[in-house]
Design a protein around this motif. Sequence first.
Motif, PDB file in Angstrom:
ATOM      1  N   SER A  92       0.745  -1.007   0.021  1.00  0.00           N
ATOM      2  CA  SER A  92       0.070   0.109  -0.046  1.00  0.00           C
ATOM      3  C   SER A  92       0.849   1.123   0.099  1.00  0.00           C
ATOM      4  N   ALA A  93       2.013   1.187   0.725  1.00  0.00           N
ATOM      5  CA  ALA A  93       2.786   2.335   0.879  1.00  0.00           C
ATOM      6  C   ALA A  93       3.508   2.685  -0.567  1.00  0.00           C
ATOM      7  N   GLY A  94       3.884   1.714  -1.172  1.00  0.00           N
ATOM      8  CA  GLY A  94       4.802   1.754  -2.399  1.00  0.00           C
ATOM      9  C   GLY A  94       3.507   1.961  -3.620  1.00  0.00           C
ATOM     10  N   GLY A  95       2.470   1.538  -3.603  1.00  0.00           N
ATOM     11  CA  GLY A  95       1.693   1.552  -4.700  1.00  0.00           C
ATOM     12  C   GLY A  95       2.128   0.623  -5.858  1.00  0.00           C
ATOM     13  N   THR A  96       1.534   0.877  -7.232  1.00  0.00           N
ATOM     14  CA  THR A  96       1.804  -0.144  -8.144  1.00  0.00           C
ATOM     15  C   THR A  96       2.631   0.508  -9.030  1.00  0.00           C
ATOM     16  N   ALA A  97       3.380  -0.239  -9.908  1.00  0.00           N
ATOM     17  CA  ALA A  97       4.137   0.211 -11.009  1.00  0.00           C
ATOM     18  C   ALA A  97       4.197  -0.770 -12.177  1.00  0.00           C
ATOM     19  N   TYR A  98       3.069  -1.370 -12.564  1.00  0.00           N
ATOM     20  CA  TYR A  98       2.931  -2.244 -13.569  1.00  0.00           C
ATOM     21  C   TYR A  98       3.237  -1.730 -14.795  1.00  0.00           C
ATOM     22  N   SER A 107       3.491  -9.154  -2.549  1.00  0.00           N
ATOM     23  CA  SER A 107       4.644  -9.003  -2.813  1.00  0.00           C
ATOM     24  C   SER A 107       5.233  -8.856  -4.356  1.00  0.00           C
ATOM     25  N   THR A 108       4.054  -9.457  -5.269  1.00  0.00           N
ATOM     26  CA  THR A 108       4.239  -9.015  -6.734  1.00  0.00           C
ATOM     27  C   THR A 108       4.070  -7.577  -6.939  1.00  0.00           C
ATOM     28  N   GLN A 109       3.159  -6.827  -6.389  1.00  0.00           N
ATOM     29  CA  GLN A 109       3.249  -5.475  -6.299  1.00  0.00           C
ATOM     30  C   GLN A 109       4.315  -4.419  -5.806  1.00  0.00           C
ATOM     31  N   VAL A 110       5.007  -5.105  -4.607  1.00  0.00           N
ATOM     32  CA  VAL A 110       6.208  -4.442  -4.456  1.00  0.00           C
ATOM     33  C   VAL A 110       7.312  -4.753  -5.612  1.00  0.00           C
ATOM     34  N   ILE A 111       7.368  -5.792  -5.930  1.00  0.00           N
ATOM     35  CA  ILE A 111       8.372  -6.248  -7.137  1.00  0.00           C
ATOM     36  C   ILE A 111       8.384  -5.659  -8.264  1.00  0.00           C
ATOM     37  N   SER A 112       7.017  -5.040  -8.704  1.00  0.00           N
ATOM     38  CA  SER A 112       6.794  -4.266  -9.948  1.00  0.00           C
ATOM     39  C   SER A 112       7.655  -2.954  -9.771  1.00  0.00           C
ATOM     40  N   VAL A 142      10.740  -3.074  -8.987  1.00  0.00           N
ATOM     41  CA  VAL A 142      12.213  -3.379  -9.240  1.00  0.00           C
ATOM     42  C   VAL A 142      12.084  -3.764 -10.844  1.00  0.00           C
ATOM     43  N   THR A 143      11.147  -4.592 -11.290  1.00  0.00           N
ATOM     44  CA  THR A 143      11.325  -5.041 -12.556  1.00  0.00           C
ATOM     45  C   THR A 143      10.135  -5.044 -13.459  1.00  0.00           C
ATOM     46  N   ASP A 144       9.785  -4.855 -14.573  1.00  0.00           N
ATOM     47  CA  ASP A 144       8.710  -4.980 -15.297  1.00  0.00           C
ATOM     48  C   ASP A 144       7.814  -6.019 -15.253  1.00  0.00           C
ATOM     49  N   VAL A 145       6.684  -5.890 -14.492  1.00  0.00           N
ATOM     50  CA  VAL A 145       5.774  -6.566 -14.111  1.00  0.00           C
ATOM     51  C   VAL A 145       4.302  -6.391 -15.146  1.00  0.00           C
ATOM     52  N   PRO A 146       3.805  -7.243 -15.872  1.00  0.00           N
ATOM     53  CA  PRO A 146       2.434  -6.498 -16.788  1.00  0.00           C
ATOM     54  C   PRO A 146       1.188  -6.572 -15.513  1.00  0.00           C
ATOM     55  N   ASP A 147       0.342  -5.772 -15.946  1.00  0.00           N
ATOM     56  CA  ASP A 147      -0.844  -5.724 -15.183  1.00  0.00           C
ATOM     57  C   ASP A 147      -1.741  -6.867 -14.986  1.00  0.00           C
ATOM     58  N   ILE A 148      -1.509  -7.758 -15.945  1.00  0.00           N
ATOM     59  CA  ILE A 148      -2.300  -9.022 -16.026  1.00  0.00           C
ATOM     60  C   ILE A 148      -1.652 -10.058 -15.068  1.00  0.00           C
ATOM     61  N   ALA A 149      -0.416  -9.601 -14.600  1.00  0.00           N
ATOM     62  CA  ALA A 149       0.538 -10.683 -13.754  1.00  0.00           C
ATOM     63  C   ALA A 149      -0.262 -10.919 -12.388  1.00  0.00           C
ATOM     64  N   PRO A 150      -0.806  -9.905 -11.548  1.00  0.00           N
ATOM     65  CA  PRO A 150      -1.657 -10.155 -10.382  1.00  0.00           C
ATOM     66  C   PRO A 150      -2.794 -11.023 -10.689  1.00  0.00           C
ATOM     67  N   LEU A 151      -3.468 -10.681 -11.734  1.00  0.00           N
ATOM     68  CA  LEU A 151      -4.878 -11.458 -12.091  1.00  0.00           C
ATOM     69  C   LEU A 151      -4.308 -12.989 -12.245  1.00  0.00           C
ATOM     70  N   LEU A 152      -3.667 -13.196 -12.912  1.00  0.00           N
ATOM     71  CA  LEU A 152      -3.105 -14.728 -13.303  1.00  0.00           C
ATOM     72  C   LEU A 152      -2.465 -15.298 -11.912  1.00  0.00           C
ATOM     73  N   THR A 207       3.100 -15.459 -10.660  1.00  0.00           N
ATOM     74  CA  THR A 207       2.563 -16.768 -10.336  1.00  0.00           C
ATOM     75  C   THR A 207       3.462 -17.730  -9.616  1.00  0.00           C
ATOM     76  N   SER A 208       4.737 -17.701 -10.117  1.00  0.00           N
ATOM     77  CA  SER A 208       5.492 -18.666  -9.312  1.00  0.00           C
ATOM     78  C   SER A 208       5.683 -18.398  -7.772  1.00  0.00           C
ATOM     79  N   LEU A 209       5.971 -17.122  -7.399  1.00  0.00           N
ATOM     80  CA  LEU A 209       5.885 -16.788  -6.155  1.00  0.00           C
ATOM     81  C   LEU A 209       4.627 -17.056  -5.386  1.00  0.00           C
ATOM     82  N   THR A 210       3.528 -16.696  -6.239  1.00  0.00           N
ATOM     83  CA  THR A 210       2.148 -17.083  -5.553  1.00  0.00           C
ATOM     84  C   THR A 210       1.961 -18.618  -5.158  1.00  0.00           C
TER      85      THR A 210
END
Length: 826
Positions: free
Chosen positions: A28-34, A212-217, A219-229, A303-306
Amino acid sequence: MARWCYRHRLLVLLLWVVSLLGAGVGASAGGTAYANVFSLPDTDSKTAYDLMEQAFPKAAGDTDTVVWKVDEGSVRDTSVRSRIEPALAEIGRMPGVGAVSSPYAGARGAAQISRDGTIAYAQLTFTERANAVPKQLVQDVVDTARTAERGGLRVELGGQAITRIQQPPAGLSELVGLAAAALVLFLAFGSLFAMLLPIAVAVFGVGIGLFSTQVISHVTDVPDIAPLLASLIGLGVGIDYALFIVTRHRRGLLRGLEPEESAVTALNTSGRAVLFAGGTVCIALAGMLVTNLRFLDGVVIGTSLTVVLSVLAAVTLLPALLGFLGPRVLSRRQRRRLAARGPSGEERASTLAARWSGTVQKRPGWIAGLALVVMVLLALPVLSLRLGATDQGNDDASTTTRRAYDLLAEGFGPGFNGPLQVVSADGDTTALVKGIEETRGVARVAALPSAHGVTVIQVVPTTSPQSEQTDRLIDTLRDEVIPEAGVRAHVGGVTAVSKDFASVTGDRLPYFVATIVGLGFLLLLVAFRSLLVPLTAAVMNLVAAAASFGVLVAIYQWGWGLDLLGLGKEGPIQAFLPVIMLSLLFGLSMDYQVFLVSRMHEEWVHTRDNTRAVRVGLAETSRVINSAALIMVCVFLAFVLSGNQGAAMAGVGLAAAVALDAFVLRTALVPAAMHLFGRANWWLPARLERRLPHLAVEAREEPEGAPVPRQPGPASVIHGFVRTGEGEPVHGAAVTLLSKGGRQLDRVTSLADGSYIVAVPGPGTYLLAATASPHGSRAHHVVVTDGPLVHDVELTEDEMDEEDEVDEVDEVDEVDEVSQSALGRP
């Protein structure tokens, strides 16, 4: 570890709660950067993108469109302008809106009015990318634009930022999926507490994974469909893995084990299988990296992390929760029965599953043929599979983005929604512009002013972005028009990027499939010491994949049922979907294969009877596999409500794949084929057997009761069926093996199909007795040599075997007394 988690359950629960809250606060503090990075290295569209970025470095914000149409007159009329211009001016003053280009602003703006004067559009550019634009700002833009509407004047809006506010509330699909899974679990367990356990495990695993995926976004490119999948697959595997462990735990409680011992045994058996299954899913997901598609890197991470966190929750959090509940994991009826009658063996097997297993055994050829025909028919549409990218033209007809898309296509041509950019850094592009203008399939050409030595030529095709003719136009420009003009130029734009993405995906797909099929083959080879079992699994996985993509093509590409289901308009299959779906499908199929064949393998090791191994394995595992598959189907289908076209398509495809895999392949085709193959199922060359490492998917449970005394010679088993005089199977019959001195060596209860198996310490003569109310008792002398013995028992009320009645009356009475006591009767 399971025992430690059980005994320190409060600490384990607190650690998971703190982890979930900590991850949530950090996210929540970092927000998203998909970031949706679809461009590919070493492709023509990527080169064009790099040149455009060099020429226009500040063109970063999301550009959306306001479109309006008049039923009568012209958009140039004063009555229309007096309503539209104030709305556009107010939108331009909003914080976060960088610029608004109006069709009423001079000669350049006139190009934004259709030839018949009934449709016009304005472009508004936000200062941030679509995912970073506040939803409230987007809603204010929509509300302000809609204030200009009146009778005879329609206003619609399109663009990525606009799409965000017409999506359902975040988490709706997850909640619907959880509710459906809860219903299936309650029907399967009959206990509220047992139902809640898999749900809790999935919520913790998926929740921490998504945060965790939201935080990782960042650091690296994470598409917005990644959390849904990630939530889609995490919910499915998290609930399923917990379901397998809880089912084994309930079986232990019904056998009379203490709750702690039952939980430890469940984790040491089914928990091992869950670790193996979770590992195979992660390996299959990691196979996506073979494609070298940057867009998929973030999907693999999320997905692997989840999945890893879901498995970790299943093997640590679940035993802690089992410690809190104790025997309340059982239903009230089961607890009352356990208290009144004592241990009863295990959860009652499904009579329907046992009958189906017997049917497959009797008619394997017919069932295999019918199942194969069904799968082939469903796979036929895959022959017309066309990869591409969906856009707002595939949205539901009720959405403003779809209506804006249609209005732009009506006023300016279908190609207006997907213009191409021909980018050149050679200087003189006069010949190139002329060549493009003369090319068939081009509606309009406009060369923009050069910047930093780069010229961008805007090309509007006559056909839509998803049309095959547009793909052919891109090829014509690259292969013929540009070389003939004698300049170095590259074709870019969203449509060109989508085409290149589909082409690269299609080229690399065979290597990807070979990688995950090969890894799956090796894992099953080591686990089951067989060549035919992993080979069958690989072929079945390919069949399931083809059939599921056939279903996708029929629905999304051919449009069968799209309007009825409210899934939008037909179009190509998302280019990234084959890689993602195949990864998940191969991982999940491996899970079901492991749970099914491991039980068959256990029977084969004991009896060396392939027919019995396949029949018992199917009868005992089909119910839990089908329940797990039904849960996954519900979870996956719920993602149709996500509002994301890619996630909805993946949900429908995976739901079809899991349903076909569980209900057709694992329940019919695989066991039927194994019946037909016979003992060849378990053949492995001796040299390979010696060299392969040994891997136990499930540890054997310790036998109940006192240790069986060993006699000289190898151990063996007696197995067969308990039936009535009419040939009907007897479920729950107590089958007891005694030495000639009357000592009980083993005792089991028959399964739903009447089958039983008892352990024999070594060669010799034994007494085998079976008793079941109201069918009476039966006892026989049996002689065991150096291998498994098949011995069927027929029970007839108040009747004893005549030979045993004469020779062993006293011993039979003792056996009968033991058997009656085992059933809890005086």
